[in-house]
Design an enzyme around this catalytic site. Structure first.
Site, PDB file in Angstrom:
ATOM      1  N   TRP A  95       0.828  -1.203   0.000  1.00  0.00           N
ATOM      2  CA  TRP A  95       0.000   0.000   0.000  1.00  0.00           C
ATOM      3  C   TRP A  95       0.863   1.254   0.000  1.00  0.00           C
ATOM      4  O   TRP A  95       0.482   2.286  -0.567  1.00  0.00           O
ATOM      5  CB  TRP A  95      -0.900  -0.004   1.237  1.00  0.00           C
ATOM      6  CG  TRP A  95      -1.746   1.228   1.395  1.00  0.00           C
ATOM      7  CD1 TRP A  95      -2.961   1.474   0.848  1.00  0.00           C
ATOM      8  CD2 TRP A  95      -1.418   2.403   2.159  1.00  0.00           C
ATOM      9  NE1 TRP A  95      -3.420   2.715   1.227  1.00  0.00           N
ATOM     10  CE2 TRP A  95      -2.494   3.314   2.028  1.00  0.00           C
ATOM     11  CE3 TRP A  95      -0.318   2.765   2.948  1.00  0.00           C
ATOM     12  CZ2 TRP A  95      -2.500   4.549   2.643  1.00  0.00           C
ATOM     13  CZ3 TRP A  95      -0.320   4.010   3.564  1.00  0.00           C
ATOM     14  CH2 TRP A  95      -1.405   4.890   3.417  1.00  0.00           C
ATOM     15  N   HIS A  96       2.054   1.172   0.613  1.00  0.00           N
ATOM     16  CA  HIS A  96       2.924   2.339   0.698  1.00  0.00           C
ATOM     17  C   HIS A  96       3.637   2.643  -0.609  1.00  0.00           C
ATOM     18  O   HIS A  96       4.117   3.766  -0.805  1.00  0.00           O
ATOM     19  CB  HIS A  96       3.968   2.139   1.803  1.00  0.00           C
ATOM     20  CG  HIS A  96       3.397   2.241   3.187  1.00  0.00           C
ATOM     21  ND1 HIS A  96       2.776   1.184   3.819  1.00  0.00           N
ATOM     22  CD2 HIS A  96       3.347   3.279   4.069  1.00  0.00           C
ATOM     23  CE1 HIS A  96       2.366   1.562   5.016  1.00  0.00           C
ATOM     24  NE2 HIS A  96       2.694   2.826   5.194  1.00  0.00           N
ATOM     25  N   GLY A  97       3.740   1.670  -1.485  1.00  0.00           N
ATOM     26  CA  GLY A  97       4.403   1.929  -2.760  1.00  0.00           C
ATOM     27  C   GLY A  97       4.705   0.644  -3.517  1.00  0.00           C
ATOM     28  O   GLY A  97       4.898  -0.418  -2.915  1.00  0.00           O
TER      29      GLY A  97
END
Length: 238
Positions: A95-97
């Site tokens: 989700w962060h990247g």
């Protein structure tokens, strides 16, 4: 030097993200919306399981309700529970990247949670949790897995060359001591606010005393805030 940097980043990302959340909550309240609390003094957690219940609560509860519980949660075999945890944290890393170091960071976070439960770790203390999280955040902060691995390797070389920062380089040493002093003030403030409900405390003050507090806080913001060419919040990229 790397150890100092890792510890400082742990404070930076908390101040950045918790402050960013508080700004959002306060702004929303001006318009009549009550947003959920997003941080609950996570650095006072006594183990990593408690930490994740106190850190980025909005995202943690979302993954809990819409991924972890549908997968079976903890109401299953120990093996299946461990798999559920690893899947949930790995996806939270994604989700962060879309980069492998975020995926690996999520997997490592999940693995520490699984290990804690398997060894039946009793409440270890906030210092343990803080150091462990700082160690994990090296993978998060690095721009790639090789960079993170290089930093981890350097940690275990047990060199002391970085100590020259405290002695030979006077400007940097002064800046370091200044930062450490501010972090000390921050730590004391966090400890006090954990014990005292600041909103309730303010509401009990008379008008002049309450406005004195408001002016004091505003003065601190003006003195220490970066007003020009300020970098974006770290979590804006997520």
């Amino acid at each position: 030097t790397l150890i100092i940097g890792a510890l400082f980043f742990t404070f930076q990302i908390y101040g950045d993200f918790s402050g960013y959340s508080d700004i959002a909550i306060g702004t929303a309240r001006l318009f009549g919306f009550d947003l959920m609390k997003n941080f609950a003094f996570p650095y006072f957690s006594r183990d990593i399981a408690e930490f994740w219940r106190r850190w980025h609560i909005s995202l943690s509860t979302w993954f809990r309700d819409y991924l972890y519980i549908p997968l079976g949660g903890s109401r299953t075999t120990r093996l299946r529970w461990a798999i559920n945890i690893l899947i949930t944290f790995t996806i939270s890393g994604m989700w962060h990247g879309a980069d492998f170091h975020y995926v690996l960071w999520g997997l490592l976070c999940g693995a520490t949670l699984v290990i804690e439960r398997l060894i039946k770790l009793k409440k270890a203390g906030f210092l343990y949790t803080f150091v462990l999280f700082s160690f994990l955040m090296i993978m998060f902060r690095s721009d790639s897995i090789p960079t993170a691995i290089s930093m981890y390797q350097t940690f275990f070389e047990f060199g002391f060359g970085g100590l020259s920062l405290l002695s030979s380089n006077l400007p940097q040493a002064i800046d370091l001591h200044y930062t450490l002093g501010l972090l000390g003030v921050f730590a004391v403030a966090e400890f006090v606010l954990k014990k005292v409900d600041f909103d309730v405390y303010l509401s009990r003050l008379n008008g002049p005393a309450r406005w004195t507090v408001y002016y004091a806080i505003s003065t601190i913001i003006l003195l220490f805030g970066v007003m020009d060419n300020a970098p974006k919040f770290i979590y804006f990229q997520f």
